[in-house]
Design a protein around this motif. Sequence first.
Motif, PDB file in Angstrom:
ATOM      1  N   ARG A   1      -0.114   2.029   8.936  1.00  0.00           N
ATOM      2  CA  ARG A   1       0.292   3.374   9.329  1.00  0.00           C
ATOM      3  C   ARG A   1       0.104   3.582  10.828  1.00  0.00           C
ATOM      4  O   ARG A   1       0.919   4.237  11.480  1.00  0.00           O
ATOM      5  CB  ARG A   1      -0.524   4.421   8.555  1.00  0.00           C
ATOM      6  CG  ARG A   1      -0.404   4.282   7.056  1.00  0.00           C
ATOM      7  CD  ARG A   1      -1.085   5.417   6.331  1.00  0.00           C
ATOM      8  NE  ARG A   1      -0.256   6.612   6.333  1.00  0.00           N
ATOM      9  CZ  ARG A   1       0.753   6.809   5.506  1.00  0.00           C
ATOM     10  NH1 ARG A   1       1.069   5.878   4.615  1.00  0.00           N
ATOM     11  NH2 ARG A   1       1.456   7.916   5.558  1.00  0.00           N
ATOM     12  N   ALA A   2      -0.986   3.038  11.376  1.00  0.00           N
ATOM     13  CA  ALA A   2      -1.250   3.220  12.804  1.00  0.00           C
ATOM     14  C   ALA A   2      -0.143   2.597  13.647  1.00  0.00           C
ATOM     15  O   ALA A   2       0.365   3.214  14.598  1.00  0.00           O
ATOM     16  CB  ALA A   2      -2.604   2.611  13.167  1.00  0.00           C
TER      17      ALA A   2
ATOM     18  N   LYS B   1       2.657   4.697  15.934  1.00  0.00           N
ATOM     19  CA  LYS B   1       2.789   4.399  17.363  1.00  0.00           C
ATOM     20  C   LYS B   1       4.235   4.073  17.705  1.00  0.00           C
ATOM     21  O   LYS B   1       4.763   4.530  18.728  1.00  0.00           O
ATOM     22  CB  LYS B   1       1.880   3.219  17.735  1.00  0.00           C
ATOM     23  CG  LYS B   1       1.952   2.856  19.222  1.00  0.00           C
ATOM     24  CD  LYS B   1       1.018   1.703  19.548  1.00  0.00           C
ATOM     25  CE  LYS B   1       1.129   1.354  21.038  1.00  0.00           C
ATOM     26  NZ  LYS B   1       0.247   0.212  21.401  1.00  0.00           N
ATOM     27  N   MET B   2       4.883   3.290  16.853  1.00  0.00           N
ATOM     28  CA  MET B   2       6.277   2.932  17.096  1.00  0.00           C
ATOM     29  C   MET B   2       7.160   4.181  17.128  1.00  0.00           C
ATOM     30  O   MET B   2       8.000   4.346  18.018  1.00  0.00           O
ATOM     31  CB  MET B   2       6.769   1.985  16.000  1.00  0.00           C
ATOM     32  CG  MET B   2       8.257   1.644  16.105  1.00  0.00           C
ATOM     33  SD  MET B   2       8.903   0.876  14.612  1.00  0.00           S
ATOM     34  CE  MET B   2       8.785   2.215  13.425  1.00  0.00           C
TER      35      MET B   2
ATOM     36  N   GLU C   1       6.392  10.878   5.958  1.00  0.00           N
ATOM     37  CA  GLU C   1       7.361  10.640   4.885  1.00  0.00           C
ATOM     38  C   GLU C   1       8.141   9.358   5.135  1.00  0.00           C
ATOM     39  O   GLU C   1       8.389   8.580   4.210  1.00  0.00           O
ATOM     40  CB  GLU C   1       8.314  11.838   4.768  1.00  0.00           C
ATOM     41  CG  GLU C   1       9.516  11.612   3.857  1.00  0.00           C
ATOM     42  CD  GLU C   1       9.167  11.368   2.395  1.00  0.00           C
ATOM     43  OE1 GLU C   1      10.058  10.969   1.630  1.00  0.00           O
ATOM     44  OE2 GLU C   1       7.988  11.545   2.004  1.00  0.00           O
ATOM     45  N   ALA C   2       8.527   9.109   6.387  1.00  0.00           N
ATOM     46  CA  ALA C   2       9.282   7.894   6.712  1.00  0.00           C
ATOM     47  C   ALA C   2       8.465   6.650   6.393  1.00  0.00           C
ATOM     48  O   ALA C   2       8.978   5.668   5.859  1.00  0.00           O
ATOM     49  CB  ALA C   2       9.674   7.912   8.189  1.00  0.00           C
ATOM     50  N   ILE C   3       7.181   6.704   6.728  1.00  0.00           N
ATOM     51  CA  ILE C   3       6.299   5.547   6.493  1.00  0.00           C
ATOM     52  C   ILE C   3       6.103   5.322   5.000  1.00  0.00           C
ATOM     53  O   ILE C   3       6.255   4.206   4.493  1.00  0.00           O
ATOM     54  CB  ILE C   3       4.941   5.756   7.202  1.00  0.00           C
ATOM     55  CG1 ILE C   3       5.136   5.765   8.722  1.00  0.00           C
ATOM     56  CG2 ILE C   3       3.950   4.669   6.790  1.00  0.00           C
ATOM     57  CD1 ILE C   3       3.937   6.299   9.494  1.00  0.00           C
ATOM     58  N   THR C   4       5.781   6.396   4.261  1.00  0.00           N
ATOM     59  CA  THR C   4       5.513   6.254   2.832  1.00  0.00           C
ATOM     60  C   THR C   4       6.760   5.852   2.065  1.00  0.00           C
ATOM     61  O   THR C   4       6.699   5.067   1.124  1.00  0.00           O
ATOM     62  CB  THR C   4       4.944   7.564   2.258  1.00  0.00           C
ATOM     63  OG1 THR C   4       3.865   8.008   3.074  1.00  0.00           O
ATOM     64  CG2 THR C   4       4.436   7.350   0.850  1.00  0.00           C
ATOM     65  N   SER C   5       7.917   6.401   2.462  1.00  0.00           N
ATOM     66  CA  SER C   5       9.165   6.037   1.792  1.00  0.00           C
ATOM     67  C   SER C   5       9.437   4.551   1.951  1.00  0.00           C
ATOM     68  O   SER C   5       9.879   3.872   1.016  1.00  0.00           O
ATOM     69  CB  SER C   5      10.325   6.850   2.370  1.00  0.00           C
ATOM     70  OG  SER C   5      11.527   6.548   1.711  1.00  0.00           O
ATOM     71  N   ALA C   6       9.140   4.012   3.129  1.00  0.00           N
ATOM     72  CA  ALA C   6       9.328   2.579   3.358  1.00  0.00           C
ATOM     73  C   ALA C   6       8.325   1.765   2.538  1.00  0.00           C
ATOM     74  O   ALA C   6       8.657   0.714   1.992  1.00  0.00           O
ATOM     75  CB  ALA C   6       9.191   2.263   4.840  1.00  0.00           C
ATOM     76  N   GLN C   7       7.087   2.265   2.449  1.00  0.00           N
ATOM     77  CA  GLN C   7       6.082   1.560   1.652  1.00  0.00           C
ATOM     78  C   GLN C   7       6.475   1.545   0.178  1.00  0.00           C
ATOM     79  O   GLN C   7       6.205   0.577  -0.528  1.00  0.00           O
ATOM     80  CB  GLN C   7       4.715   2.226   1.835  1.00  0.00           C
ATOM     81  CG  GLN C   7       4.125   2.012   3.223  1.00  0.00           C
ATOM     82  CD  GLN C   7       2.820   2.758   3.426  1.00  0.00           C
ATOM     83  OE1 GLN C   7       2.587   3.795   2.802  1.00  0.00           O
ATOM     84  NE2 GLN C   7       1.982   2.257   4.305  1.00  0.00           N
ATOM     85  N   LEU C   8       7.116   2.614  -0.270  1.00  0.00           N
ATOM     86  CA  LEU C   8       7.616   2.667  -1.652  1.00  0.00           C
ATOM     87  C   LEU C   8       8.628   1.563  -1.904  1.00  0.00           C
ATOM     88  O   LEU C   8       8.737   1.034  -3.006  1.00  0.00           O
ATOM     89  CB  LEU C   8       8.243   4.044  -1.907  1.00  0.00           C
ATOM     90  CG  LEU C   8       8.759   4.359  -3.307  1.00  0.00           C
ATOM     91  CD1 LEU C   8       7.631   4.288  -4.333  1.00  0.00           C
ATOM     92  CD2 LEU C   8       9.406   5.732  -3.335  1.00  0.00           C
ATOM     93  N   GLU C   9       9.362   1.182  -0.861  1.00  0.00           N
ATOM     94  CA  GLU C   9      10.363   0.119  -0.965  1.00  0.00           C
ATOM     95  C   GLU C   9       9.778  -1.262  -0.652  1.00  0.00           C
ATOM     96  O   GLU C   9      10.492  -2.250  -0.637  1.00  0.00           O
ATOM     97  CB  GLU C   9      11.518   0.405   0.004  1.00  0.00           C
ATOM     98  CG  GLU C   9      12.204   1.738  -0.208  1.00  0.00           C
ATOM     99  CD  GLU C   9      13.134   1.751  -1.400  1.00  0.00           C
ATOM    100  OE1 GLU C   9      13.507   0.658  -1.860  1.00  0.00           O
ATOM    101  OE2 GLU C   9      13.473   2.843  -1.875  1.00  0.00           O
ATOM    102  N   GLY C  10       8.469  -1.319  -0.361  1.00  0.00           N
ATOM    103  CA  GLY C  10       7.826  -2.612  -0.162  1.00  0.00           C
ATOM    104  C   GLY C  10       7.392  -2.931   1.258  1.00  0.00           C
ATOM    105  O   GLY C  10       6.846  -4.004   1.524  1.00  0.00           O
ATOM    106  N   ALA C  11       7.606  -2.021   2.217  1.00  0.00           N
ATOM    107  CA  ALA C  11       7.191  -2.282   3.595  1.00  0.00           C
ATOM    108  C   ALA C  11       5.672  -2.351   3.680  1.00  0.00           C
ATOM    109  O   ALA C  11       4.963  -1.613   2.999  1.00  0.00           O
ATOM    110  CB  ALA C  11       7.724  -1.198   4.522  1.00  0.00           C
TER     111      ALA C  11
END
Length: 443
Positions: free
Chosen positions: A143-144, A148-149, A129-139
């Motif tokens: 994902r890999a 890892k981070m 969810e954290a990754i996708t939410s950021a991608q929704l904002e343009g990040a």
Amino acid sequence: MAKHPVEQSPRVDYETFDFSKISPYLSKYGIVDEKGRYLPWYKLKWRVPSKEAQNIWYAVKFLRDQIKKGIGLFDKNGNEFSFCIPDLLEPKLHKIVQFGTSKMTAIADPKASINIQENYLVSSLLMEEAITSAQLEGAATTRADAKKMLEEELTPSTPDERMILNNYMLLRLADKRRKEPLTRDLLLEFHSIATHGVSENDNVPGEFRCSNDIYIGNDDNSLYYPPNYKELETRLELLCDFANKEHNGENSNKFIPPVIKAIILHFMLGYEHAFRDGNGRTARAIFYWFMLKNGYDIFEYISISKIIKENHKDYGMSYLSVQKDYGDLTYFIDFNISVILNAVDELQEYLRVKTQEFYDVSNILDESKYKFKFNFIQKDLIKKGIKEPGHIFTIKSIMNIYGVSENTARKLLRDLEKMKLFLSIKEGRTTHYIAPADLKNKL
């Protein structure tokens, strides 16, 4: 995006309106169309005879107004926000209630404690969810790299990675603060974490905007200007009062299902647009906070941002439809109910795949010389190693993913190394454990 421009819907003045104009349509049309769609004016008018469109719309609005519920909050033009629950929405709400209050573990392994399995599942899906939410904002981070981070608690190396870490911390905060009321300070705390190190538009983390030079546009060039910043303190105080009030239908209070109230809070945070940046991330965090607060623990596992990202145009249009129809929140609620149900389906598929992967590895191990030697975590590590030859595991990542102590994580990895299933290398003072390419053959 909409095929036709979104225009303000015609408004009925019931004090002067001639009801004879709509009486022929009251039995023919309903609050939804024949396909169960809660249509806004700009869509309805193209689906009915053009000469009768406006009167049909008035009939539909009249029927909607008979069942709508006001929420005591108003838009910047003085229209009270309200919503309807059409009959076709009831079974969807029931499904969410049934699913949302259930308990869930990752895999039914009798050797693994429920706590370990839940920690594993929560941590994995919060990262998603954290990754996708950021991608929704343009990040744009892969994902890999992002996983890892988060797993190894690495320092973000780019603004996009920082946004992902912030979102992860937001979701953790939503869980941590679930028993607290919504306050001005809590909103600021959520926003401070959401935008720490990644602020745009001259945003200051943890501070409300102090100007009106903010607007939101879309592909149709429709613009939305949020309420005057000078009214924010008062408007947000009313919003917090709404969030904290019990809408359980008792003591003359209106009944608002918690999931609908959570969606309304999501909308209102976006509508007020209290910050120069990070409003969407903060609004989604408040949605999770309210769901957890009301006992929907399973929402720790559900990712709504992935579905919103896949349907971002419809998401934007549902926002706009509310504003073009004088605060009718049903458009936004209807869209988000569908988002939640899709997210539930994706979670169930995720669990099915993870369970099958786990038992595939268990079957391999049952036929090997290592039968009965592994616990749940080690089986899962072996599964990952078989799927991703060369995958690097660290003590820190095992601690974060499975919620175990440093000593336990170290022992789990060292045992796999002693069996010559994993390899180890030193990098400074840190030991990395690697899944070899021939791991499956070693078993």
